[in-house]
Design a protein around this motif. Structure first.
Motif: not given
Length: 399
Positions: A20-23, A211-219
């Motif tokens: 929910d936080a990501l999308t 996958g993007r979260l693993a790259e950016t580390r920012s929700i």
């Protein structure tokens, strides 16, 4: 099974919060509610199952068989401790017993966990003699007889030998994979594995965002990118989206219209209330659905309606979205707020109406500008623009 569902629901719950936080996908709101319900039911049931399973409840048939085999005997309570758990408001206690079998093994000490009726708690204190049944002659497990028959009740009350027995060694036996009558033992490692599976399965629709979260580390960054991509996917300014929306509205309003407004996420068409009418209604396309919204808020002069009409089906709507990018370029206004594309005829009181024109307006926090195009994309007029832009330079040259 309950513990497995509980572990699975914990994984789904964690995934729902993250998803929910990501999308912001409503799917995760639904999953979150379901996971909370399952977890809230599963947690107390898991606790109760652990308590009951820890007591090693015996199969009544096996207890009856043990009694028939003569393995009912007396035991002395040497210690009793509350576990902090209760079943039906009755405390679960750990009871240390000195058991004196009538056959086979000699006296031994063992500890059982059992629900103790509050009414019997006072009679279960250290030193009390109770009636028990040894389930297996080769193992130390016994069950407490809460309601012995009159003969065994009398023996427990009058026996002195068991009361006077000093002590005995603890009888230890290899632990069974499944306690008699208890819950099936599931290896502990299964539960975190199920939680991980629930987490991964629930997050599968948002795997790209993970996958993007693993790259950016920012929700916040991932959510902003997701929202931008989702908005672009449904935007009327994205090639391929406008034509189907217009066709859906024209199927309700008819092809003869007076004006068409195109916004980022929706379309509005103004057309005669009915063929030949001099009043106008509005139709809209939002969220994949065309609807009739009723009468236009501002009604035109009756004599102007026939002059404003144009056949919307003849316009190549699929060619218009790129005009938005062209307007941003000409006005020097990038990332415009609330862009709008408006198609209509220019009507003057005593002159022939113009051919349909496309008016595109853009703005940001500091500047605004617009460009008028013919339906073939030719620029026919400009206004405003950021300093240094082509539109602003043309205005200065014209001055």
């Amino acid at each position: 099974m309950i513990r497995c569902l509980f572990a699975l629901s914990l994984g789904v719950l964690a995934a729902s919060v993250l998803g929910d936080a990501l999308t912001g996908d409503p799917l995760y709101g639904t999953l979150l509610v379901v996971a909370i319900v399952v977890a809230s039911i599963g947690l107390p049931l898991t606790i109760i199952g652990s308590v009951v399973g820890g007591m090693g409840l015996a199969d009544p048939k096996k207890v009856a068989a043990a009694r028939a085999a003569g393995r009912t005997t007396l035991a002395r309570v040497t210690d009793i401790r509350a576990t902090g758990s209760a079943v039906n408001d009755q405390p679960v206690c750990e009871i240390e017993l000195l058991v004196v079998p009538r056959q086979g093994h000699g006296p031994y000490r063992t500890t059982i966990r059992q629900v103790v009726n509050l009414a019997r708690l006072a009679s279960m204190q250290p030193g009390a003699v109770v009636v028990v049944t040894q389930l297996d002659p080769e193992r130390p497990e016994v069950v407490l007889d809460d309601a012995p028959d009159a003969d065994w009740a009398r023996r427990a009350e009058t026996d002195q030998r068991v009361r006077d027995l000093p002590t005995a060694d603890v009888w230890t036996a290899p632990r069974r994979g499944r306690p008699t009558g208890g819950l099936r033992r599931i290896p502990f490692v299964v539960f975190p594995v199920l939680a991980v599976l629930g987490f991964a399965g629930a997050l599968y629709p948002a795997w790209d965002e993970v996958g993007r979260l693993a790259e950016t580390r920012s929700i916040d960054t991932v959510r902003a990118e997701h929202d931008a991509a989702a908005a672009a996917e449904t935007s009327m300014f994205t090639p391929g989206n406008l034509r189907p929306a217009i066709d859906a509205v024209l199927a309700l309003s008819g092809d003869e219209v007076t004006e068409v407004y195109v916004f980022d996420q929706w379309v509005q068409v103004t057309a005669p209330t009915s063929p030949g009418a001099t009043t106008t209604d509005e139709w809209q396309y939002r969220d994949g659905e065309a609807t009739h919204e009723g009468a236009s808020l501002i009604q035109p002069e009756p004599e102007d309606v026939p002059r404003q009409l144009f056949d919307a089906s003849e316009i190549r709507w699929e060619d218009l979205p790129p005009l938005f990018d062209e307007t941003e370029r000409l006005t020097g206004i990038d990332d415009a707020d609330d862009p709008m594309l408006w198609v209509s005829r220019k009507v003057w009181a005593d002159e022939k109406p113009s051919d349909p024109q496309v008016h595109v307006s853009v703005s940001d926090d500091y500047y605004d500008g617009s460009v008028d195009f013919a339906v073939d994309g030719t620029v026919v007029g400009t206004y405003g623009g950021a300093p240094g832009s082509e539109v602003a330079a043309a205005a200065e040259d014209g001055a």
